[in-house]
Design an enzyme around this catalytic site. Structure first.
Site, PDB file in Angstrom:
ATOM      1  N   ASP A  16     -23.251 -45.635  -2.081  1.00 52.64           N
ATOM      2  CA  ASP A  16     -21.890 -45.126  -1.896  1.00 52.64           C
ATOM      3  C   ASP A  16     -21.905 -44.081  -0.776  1.00 52.64           C
ATOM      4  O   ASP A  16     -22.675 -43.117  -0.838  1.00 52.64           O
ATOM      5  CB  ASP A  16     -21.432 -44.485  -3.223  1.00 52.64           C
ATOM      6  CG  ASP A  16     -19.979 -44.062  -3.190  1.00 52.64           C
ATOM      7  OD1 ASP A  16     -19.294 -44.200  -4.216  1.00 52.64           O
ATOM      8  OD2 ASP A  16     -19.530 -43.582  -2.119  1.00 52.64           O
ATOM      9  N   ILE A  17     -21.083 -44.282   0.206  1.00 50.10           N
ATOM     10  CA  ILE A  17     -21.083 -43.379   1.380  1.00 50.10           C
ATOM     11  C   ILE A  17     -20.758 -41.941   0.971  1.00 50.10           C
ATOM     12  O   ILE A  17     -21.264 -40.996   1.580  1.00 50.10           O
ATOM     13  CB  ILE A  17     -20.098 -43.891   2.451  1.00 50.10           C
ATOM     14  CG1 ILE A  17     -20.336 -43.188   3.803  1.00 50.10           C
ATOM     15  CG2 ILE A  17     -18.640 -43.721   2.031  1.00 50.10           C
ATOM     16  CD1 ILE A  17     -21.091 -43.985   4.784  1.00 50.10           C
ATOM     17  N   ASN A  30      -7.905 -46.073   9.191  1.00 45.58           N
ATOM     18  CA  ASN A  30      -6.909 -46.829   9.968  1.00 45.58           C
ATOM     19  C   ASN A  30      -6.304 -45.873  10.984  1.00 45.58           C
ATOM     20  O   ASN A  30      -6.536 -44.665  10.931  1.00 45.58           O
ATOM     21  CB  ASN A  30      -5.838 -47.447   9.054  1.00 45.58           C
ATOM     22  CG  ASN A  30      -5.066 -46.402   8.294  1.00 45.58           C
ATOM     23  OD1 ASN A  30      -4.458 -45.509   8.875  1.00 45.58           O
ATOM     24  ND2 ASN A  30      -5.137 -46.471   6.980  1.00 45.58           N
ATOM     25  N   GLY A  38     -10.669 -48.547  -0.289  1.00 42.29           N
ATOM     26  CA  GLY A  38     -12.067 -48.697   0.128  1.00 42.29           C
ATOM     27  C   GLY A  38     -12.771 -47.386   0.447  1.00 42.29           C
ATOM     28  O   GLY A  38     -12.649 -46.391  -0.280  1.00 42.29           O
ATOM     29  N   VAL A  39     -13.468 -47.390   1.579  1.00 44.89           N
ATOM     30  CA  VAL A  39     -14.199 -46.186   2.013  1.00 44.89           C
ATOM     31  C   VAL A  39     -13.227 -45.020   2.185  1.00 44.89           C
ATOM     32  O   VAL A  39     -13.485 -43.887   1.745  1.00 44.89           O
ATOM     33  CB  VAL A  39     -14.922 -46.465   3.352  1.00 44.89           C
ATOM     34  CG1 VAL A  39     -15.510 -45.201   3.934  1.00 44.89           C
ATOM     35  CG2 VAL A  39     -16.015 -47.517   3.170  1.00 44.89           C
ATOM     36  N   ASP A  40     -12.098 -45.316   2.831  1.00 42.69           N
ATOM     37  CA  ASP A  40     -11.090 -44.287   3.131  1.00 42.69           C
ATOM     38  C   ASP A  40     -10.641 -43.589   1.847  1.00 42.69           C
ATOM     39  O   ASP A  40     -10.649 -42.349   1.736  1.00 42.69           O
ATOM     40  CB  ASP A  40      -9.889 -44.985   3.804  1.00 42.69           C
ATOM     41  CG  ASP A  40      -9.124 -44.079   4.757  1.00 42.69           C
ATOM     42  OD1 ASP A  40      -8.193 -44.583   5.412  1.00 42.69           O
ATOM     43  OD2 ASP A  40      -9.457 -42.882   4.838  1.00 42.69           O
ATOM     44  N   THR A 126     -15.354 -54.706   7.553  1.00 43.04           N
ATOM     45  CA  THR A 126     -15.722 -55.920   6.787  1.00 43.04           C
ATOM     46  C   THR A 126     -15.090 -55.952   5.399  1.00 43.04           C
ATOM     47  O   THR A 126     -15.405 -56.837   4.594  1.00 43.04           O
ATOM     48  CB  THR A 126     -17.249 -56.035   6.635  1.00 43.04           C
ATOM     49  OG1 THR A 126     -17.725 -54.922   5.862  1.00 43.04           O
ATOM     50  CG2 THR A 126     -17.946 -56.060   7.979  1.00 43.04           C
ATOM     51  N   GLY A 127     -14.234 -55.021   5.105  1.00 42.69           N
ATOM     52  CA  GLY A 127     -13.534 -55.047   3.808  1.00 42.69           C
ATOM     53  C   GLY A 127     -12.103 -55.501   4.009  1.00 42.69           C
ATOM     54  O   GLY A 127     -11.842 -56.654   4.374  1.00 42.69           O
ATOM     55  N   TYR A 129     -10.235 -55.146   6.382  1.00 45.81           N
ATOM     56  CA  TYR A 129      -9.957 -55.641   7.743  1.00 45.81           C
ATOM     57  C   TYR A 129     -10.549 -57.019   8.019  1.00 45.81           C
ATOM     58  O   TYR A 129     -10.400 -57.560   9.114  1.00 45.81           O
ATOM     59  CB  TYR A 129     -10.399 -54.627   8.793  1.00 45.81           C
ATOM     60  CG  TYR A 129      -9.382 -53.506   9.033  1.00 45.81           C
ATOM     61  CD1 TYR A 129      -8.177 -53.458   8.336  1.00 45.81           C
ATOM     62  CD2 TYR A 129      -9.636 -52.507   9.950  1.00 45.81           C
ATOM     63  CE1 TYR A 129      -7.253 -52.455   8.551  1.00 45.81           C
ATOM     64  CE2 TYR A 129      -8.709 -51.480  10.185  1.00 45.81           C
ATOM     65  CZ  TYR A 129      -7.508 -51.477   9.474  1.00 45.81           C
ATOM     66  OH  TYR A 129      -6.586 -50.473   9.697  1.00 45.81           O
TER      67      TYR A 129
HETATM   68  N1  APR Z   1     -19.261 -46.557   0.130  1.00 44.46           N
HETATM   69  C1  APR Z   1     -19.753 -47.446   1.029  1.00 44.46           C
HETATM   70  N2  APR Z   1     -19.124 -48.594   1.361  1.00 44.46           N
HETATM   71  C2  APR Z   1     -17.956 -48.873   0.732  1.00 44.46           C
HETATM   72  C3  APR Z   1     -17.370 -47.988  -0.209  1.00 44.46           C
HETATM   73  C4  APR Z   1     -18.079 -46.789  -0.501  1.00 44.46           C
HETATM   74  N3  APR Z   1     -17.617 -45.892  -1.393  1.00 44.46           N
HETATM   75  N4  APR Z   1     -16.192 -48.542  -0.632  1.00 44.46           N
HETATM   76  C5  APR Z   1     -16.066 -49.721   0.016  1.00 44.46           C
HETATM   77  N5  APR Z   1     -17.118 -49.930   0.816  1.00 44.46           N
HETATM   78  C6  APR Z   1     -17.402 -51.067   1.699  1.00 44.46           C
HETATM   79  C7  APR Z   1     -16.611 -52.317   1.481  1.00 44.46           C
HETATM   80  O1  APR Z   1     -17.190 -53.072   0.411  1.00 44.46           O
HETATM   81  C8  APR Z   1     -16.802 -53.000   2.832  1.00 44.46           C
HETATM   82  O2  APR Z   1     -18.069 -53.630   2.876  1.00 44.46           O
HETATM   83  O3  APR Z   1     -17.079 -50.670   3.027  1.00 44.46           O
HETATM   84  C9  APR Z   1     -16.821 -51.820   3.831  1.00 44.46           C
HETATM   85  C10 APR Z   1     -15.510 -51.605   4.592  1.00 44.46           C
HETATM   86  O4  APR Z   1     -14.422 -51.856   3.717  1.00 44.46           O
HETATM   87  P1  APR Z   1     -13.037 -51.013   3.797  1.00 44.46           P
HETATM   88  O5  APR Z   1     -13.253 -49.694   3.193  1.00 44.46           O
HETATM   89  O6  APR Z   1     -11.998 -51.918   3.226  1.00 44.46           O
HETATM   90  O7  APR Z   1     -12.791 -50.775   5.351  1.00 44.46           O
HETATM   91  P2  APR Z   1     -12.238 -51.750   6.492  1.00 44.46           P
HETATM   92  O8  APR Z   1     -12.563 -53.174   6.230  1.00 44.46           O
HETATM   93  O9  APR Z   1     -12.714 -51.102   7.759  1.00 44.46           O
HETATM   94  O10 APR Z   1     -10.642 -51.613   6.371  1.00 44.46           O
HETATM   95  C11 APR Z   1     -10.059 -50.399   6.749  1.00 44.46           C
HETATM   96  O11 APR Z   1      -8.796 -50.324   4.713  1.00 44.46           O
HETATM   97  O12 APR Z   1      -9.025 -48.623   3.195  1.00 44.46           O
HETATM   98  C12 APR Z   1      -8.249 -49.080   4.236  1.00 44.46           C
HETATM   99  O13 APR Z   1      -7.310 -47.116   5.229  1.00 44.46           O
HETATM  100  C13 APR Z   1      -8.265 -48.155   5.407  1.00 44.46           C
HETATM  101  O14 APR Z   1      -6.532 -49.356   6.534  1.00 44.46           O
HETATM  102  C14 APR Z   1      -7.915 -49.100   6.514  1.00 44.46           C
HETATM  103  C15 APR Z   1      -8.677 -50.367   6.134  1.00 44.46           C
END
Ligand code: APR
Length: 185
Positions: A16-17, A30, A38-40, A126-127, A129
């Site tokens: 977990d980041i 974003n 997700g991460v955000d 990769t989530g 997006y």
């Molecule tokens: N720690 C590490 N990796 C994570 C975590 C975490 N806590 N939560 C999710 N992930 C992984 C997801 O499984 C995926 O592999 O991070 C990767 C990126 O996923 P997203 O967080 O969905 O990011 P992204 O695909 O770049 O989409 C960005 O999603 O959350 C919104 O505000 C954000 O609009 C933006 C978009």
């Protein structure tokens, strides 16, 4: 998995980041910088309201770029908000790859400008997006390795992959890149 390239360590971990104790952690943000899932979502939840307040003052960040804030209650000193591209299946593959690469590169430049010695990246785009993990891993690792070959200011770059499947893909791509890459000087 950990490799060393020109005095910098490149590490892949599953986790977990928000649990990382590196100087900086990178958010998969974003362009509005106003949070998301997700991460955000995880970073804003764990880091607290000061991060969003700084993001609101910054006012936004273009795709392919990054901006830096404090890290609130997180162990890190900084959060670098990187904005990766939204992947469209029928879109221009070259362009999205260039934007993804730029998001990683600008995060590293920004980190170095702030004296960051260790940085943790998620798998950007990769989530939500929708960027195919294999293609994204290739762009991410190629970009980071290229930066490491030209700079020694950052000592550790860690990729924090949330699930076993993503970790396995990044590991496979890194093993291939290291096997074919020029031997580290
Ligand atoms: N720690 C590490 N990796 C994570 C975590 C975490 N806590 N939560 C999710 N992930 C992984 C997801 O499984 C995926 O592999 O991070 C990767 C990126 O996923 P997203 O967080 O969905 O990011 P992204 O695909 O770049 O989409 C960005 O999603 O959350 C919104 O505000 C954000 O609009 C933006 C978009």
């Amino acid at each position: 998995m950990r490799v060393t390239i020109d005095q910098t360590d490149l590490e892949l971990v599953q986790g977990d980041i928000t649990h990382q104790t590196t100087d900086a952690i990178v958010n998969a943000a974003n362009s509005s910088l106003l949070g998301g899932g997700g991460v955000d979502g995880a970073i804003h939840r764990a880091g607290g309201p000061s991060i969003l307040a700084e993001c609101q003052r910054i006012g936004g960040c273009p795709t392919g770029k990054a901006c830096i804030t404090g890290a609130g209650y997180l162990a890190a000193r900084y959060v670098i908000h990187a904005v990766g591209p939204l992947y469209h299946g029928d879109g221009d593959r070259e362009q999205v790859a260039a934007l993804l690469s730029s998001a990683y590169h600008h995060s590293l430049v920004l980190a170095a400008q702030h004296g960051v010695r260790s940085i943790a990246f998620p798998s950007i785009s990769t989530g939500a997006y929708g960027y195919p993990v294999n293609a994204a891993a290739e762009v991410a690792l190629t970009t980071v390795i290229a930066y490491m070959r030209q700079h020694t200011d950052i000592e550790l770059v860690r990729f924090v992959l949330f699930d076993a499947g993503t970790f396995a893909v990044y590991r496979q791509v890194l093993e291939r890149l290291m096997a074919t890459d020029a031997p580290p000087q």
